[in-house]
Design a protein around this motif. Structure first.
Motif, PDB file in Angstrom:
ATOM      1  N   LYS A 122       0.811  -1.231   0.000  1.00 50.06           N
ATOM      2  CA  LYS A 122       0.000   0.000   0.000  1.00 50.06           C
ATOM      3  C   LYS A 122       0.838   1.273   0.000  1.00 50.06           C
ATOM      4  N   GLY A 123       1.974   1.220   0.635  1.00 46.02           N
ATOM      5  CA  GLY A 123       2.813   2.418   0.617  1.00 46.02           C
ATOM      6  C   GLY A 123       3.447   2.718   1.963  1.00 46.02           C
ATOM      7  N   THR A 124       4.199   3.798   1.957  1.00 47.18           N
ATOM      8  CA  THR A 124       4.965   4.187   3.139  1.00 47.18           C
ATOM      9  C   THR A 124       4.727   5.664   3.422  1.00 47.18           C
ATOM     10  N   THR A 125       4.558   5.976   4.698  1.00 44.83           N
ATOM     11  CA  THR A 125       4.488   7.377   5.105  1.00 44.83           C
ATOM     12  C   THR A 125       5.540   7.625   6.173  1.00 44.83           C
ATOM     13  N   VAL A 126       6.432   8.564   5.907  1.00 43.32           N
ATOM     14  CA  VAL A 126       7.413   8.975   6.908  1.00 43.32           C
ATOM     15  C   VAL A 126       6.959  10.335   7.437  1.00 43.32           C
ATOM     16  N   THR A 127       6.866  10.433   8.756  1.00 44.37           N
ATOM     17  CA  THR A 127       6.468  11.691   9.383  1.00 44.37           C
ATOM     18  C   THR A 127       7.626  12.184  10.230  1.00 44.37           C
ATOM     19  N   MET A 128       8.087  13.397   9.970  1.00 43.54           N
ATOM     20  CA  MET A 128       9.177  13.927  10.781  1.00 43.54           C
ATOM     21  C   MET A 128       8.851  15.342  11.249  1.00 43.54           C
ATOM     22  N   ARG A 129       9.388  15.664  12.402  1.00 43.77           N
ATOM     23  CA  ARG A 129       9.162  17.004  12.962  1.00 43.77           C
ATOM     24  C   ARG A 129      10.477  17.580  13.451  1.00 43.77           C
ATOM     25  N   LYS A 130      10.570  18.890  13.343  1.00 46.73           N
ATOM     26  CA  LYS A 130      11.698  19.593  13.959  1.00 46.73           C
ATOM     27  C   LYS A 130      11.092  20.741  14.749  1.00 46.73           C
ATOM     28  N   TRP A 131      11.570  20.908  15.976  1.00 46.61           N
ATOM     29  CA  TRP A 131      11.002  21.914  16.875  1.00 46.61           C
ATOM     30  C   TRP A 131      11.997  23.025  17.150  1.00 46.61           C
ATOM     31  N   ARG A 132      11.428  24.185  17.502  1.00 41.35           N
ATOM     32  CA  ARG A 132      12.265  25.227  18.101  1.00 41.35           C
ATOM     33  C   ARG A 132      11.469  25.815  19.268  1.00 41.35           C
ATOM     34  N   LEU A 133      12.193  26.261  20.275  1.00 45.62           N
ATOM     35  CA  LEU A 133      11.529  26.810  21.457  1.00 45.62           C
ATOM     36  C   LEU A 133      11.035  28.216  21.159  1.00 45.62           C
ATOM     37  N   ARG A 134       9.872  28.565  21.718  1.00 46.29           N
ATOM     38  CA  ARG A 134       9.359  29.931  21.584  1.00 46.29           C
ATOM     39  C   ARG A 134       9.637  30.636  22.892  1.00 46.29           C
ATOM     40  N   ASP A 135      10.331  31.746  22.822  1.00 49.99           N
ATOM     41  CA  ASP A 135      10.669  32.417  24.077  1.00 49.99           C
ATOM     42  C   ASP A 135       9.524  33.328  24.518  1.00 49.99           C
ATOM     43  N   ASP A 136       9.668  33.907  25.729  1.00 50.77           N
ATOM     44  CA  ASP A 136       8.592  34.714  26.315  1.00 50.77           C
ATOM     45  C   ASP A 136       8.213  35.889  25.419  1.00 50.77           C
ATOM     46  N   LEU A 137       9.230  36.522  24.841  1.00 50.16           N
ATOM     47  CA  LEU A 137       8.970  37.703  24.007  1.00 50.16           C
ATOM     48  C   LEU A 137       8.085  37.342  22.814  1.00 50.16           C
ATOM     49  N   GLU A 138       8.406  36.228  22.194  1.00 53.05           N
ATOM     50  CA  GLU A 138       7.631  35.808  21.021  1.00 53.05           C
ATOM     51  C   GLU A 138       6.181  35.517  21.395  1.00 53.05           C
ATOM     52  N   LEU A 140       4.587  36.722  24.021  1.00 52.46           N
ATOM     53  CA  LEU A 140       3.963  37.989  24.414  1.00 52.46           C
ATOM     54  C   LEU A 140       3.473  38.771  23.187  1.00 52.46           C
ATOM     55  N   ARG A 141       4.338  38.832  22.194  1.00 48.18           N
ATOM     56  CA  ARG A 141       3.971  39.563  20.970  1.00 48.18           C
ATOM     57  C   ARG A 141       2.759  38.940  20.307  1.00 48.18           C
ATOM     58  N   GLU A 142       2.722  37.609  20.318  1.00 43.36           N
ATOM     59  CA  GLU A 142       1.591  36.923  19.684  1.00 43.36           C
ATOM     60  C   GLU A 142       0.294  37.252  20.416  1.00 43.36           C
ATOM     61  N   LYS A 143       0.345  37.253  21.740  1.00 45.33           N
ATOM     62  CA  LYS A 143      -0.858  37.547  22.531  1.00 45.33           C
ATOM     63  C   LYS A 143      -1.337  38.970  22.264  1.00 45.33           C
ATOM     64  N   ARG A 144      -0.379  39.898  22.195  1.00 42.84           N
ATOM     65  CA  ARG A 144      -0.738  41.295  21.926  1.00 42.84           C
ATOM     66  C   ARG A 144      -1.389  41.438  20.560  1.00 42.84           C
TER      67      ARG A 144
END
Lengths: 148, 124
Positions: A122-138, A140-144
């Motif tokens: 049927k096939g193959t699915t590869v799922t990969m993720r890469k993360w980065r941390l979101r700091d307080d400033l980022e 805060l800006r999003e909430k504003r």
């Protein structure tokens, strides 16, 4: 908000497109060096697997956002014969036809999360993720911004 | 093809101008190996600073350029591996042996100017 990107993979020219798209998306999502290069390299490797072993498939890249971290989700899927022994394919030096057995284990080390779902016939699915941390400033800006 | 190949004395300098497809990488390999014989070159410098991805395929192609050139009597130096690409190569655990690398063209040409060291008595 950044959307999803799909790249159809059928020839080796598509690999060039897939890795450029992956790098560009990683940069837009705020990944710092060297992460965009690591992500592009993992995508290149898996895209080549598609071309070599199955002939064609698709790569989907999508932003992922959580409270404390954000990142990129990469799905590589095909409707090929499937991988008979996923464990063996992930071991270094397990070469299948035409390969050196470096692709999957190498790509896994470049990303933070890596899963393979393979169904024989049927096939193959590869799922990969890469993360980065979101700091307080980022955050805060999003909430504003949300408050307007 | 997006590779400029210049001749400088006994050496060839292959300067990759943009990201290459697998087919283009293999064409470059074959072209360089053929030129080594045709012009009796003693060295090849491959400038990879325009490559922002070196994955297992590209690494293998670079190694095979060096090995095939050696069989034809020429030495190969790779220059300009980007810092992020170097990190990716290490994290991927790609093997670049026996590739010789240098930071820039000057250093690569200086490396080629050094005569090969004498082989040890039991050497291969």
């Amino acid at each position: 908000m950044e959307g999803e990107i799909r790249v159809g993979i059928g020839t080796d020219a598509d690999l060039v497109i897939a890795r450029a798209e992956g790098r560009a998306m990683a940069q837009r999502l705020g990944f710092r060096r060297p992460d965009p290069t690591l992500i592009a390299t993992a995508i290149s490797e898996l895209a080549r697997n598609l071309v070599m072993h199955v002939g064609h498939g698709e790569i989907i890249m999508r932003p992922i956002v959580e409270d404390r971290r954000s990142g990129v989700l990469v799905i590589v899927r095909d409707e090929g014969p499937g991988i008979a022994d996923v464990g063996a394919a992930l071991r270094l030096g397990h070469a299948s036809r035409g390969g050196l057995g470096l692709g999957l284990p190498g790509a896994r080390r470049l990303m933070d999360e890596f899963e393979i779902d393979s169904q024989p016939g049927k096939g193959t699915t590869v799922t990969m993720r890469k993360w980065r941390l979101r700091d307080d400033l980022e955050r805060l800006r999003e909430k504003r911004q949300q408050r307007g | 093809m997006s590779v400029a190949i210049l001749r400088k004395g006994e050496y060839f300098i292959a300067s990759i101008q943009s990201d290459l497809s697998d087919t283009e990488v293999l064409a470059l390999r074959d072209d360089l190996i053929e030129r080594v014989g045709r012009f009796r070159a003693l060295g090849i410098v491959v400038d990879v600073s325009a490559l922002d991805v070196i994955d297992s395929f590209a690494a293998r192609a670079l190694r095979s350029i060096a090995l095939a050139a050696k069989l034809r009597g020429a030495r190969t130096v790779i220059v300009g591996i980007q810092p992020d690409v170097a990190v990716a190569i290490v994290q991927f655990r790609l093997n670049l042996d026996p590739l010789r690398t240098a930071l820039d063209l000057d250093e690569a040409l200086a490396l080629l100017e050094l005569r090969p060291e004498r082989k040890p008595a039991d050497g291969r």
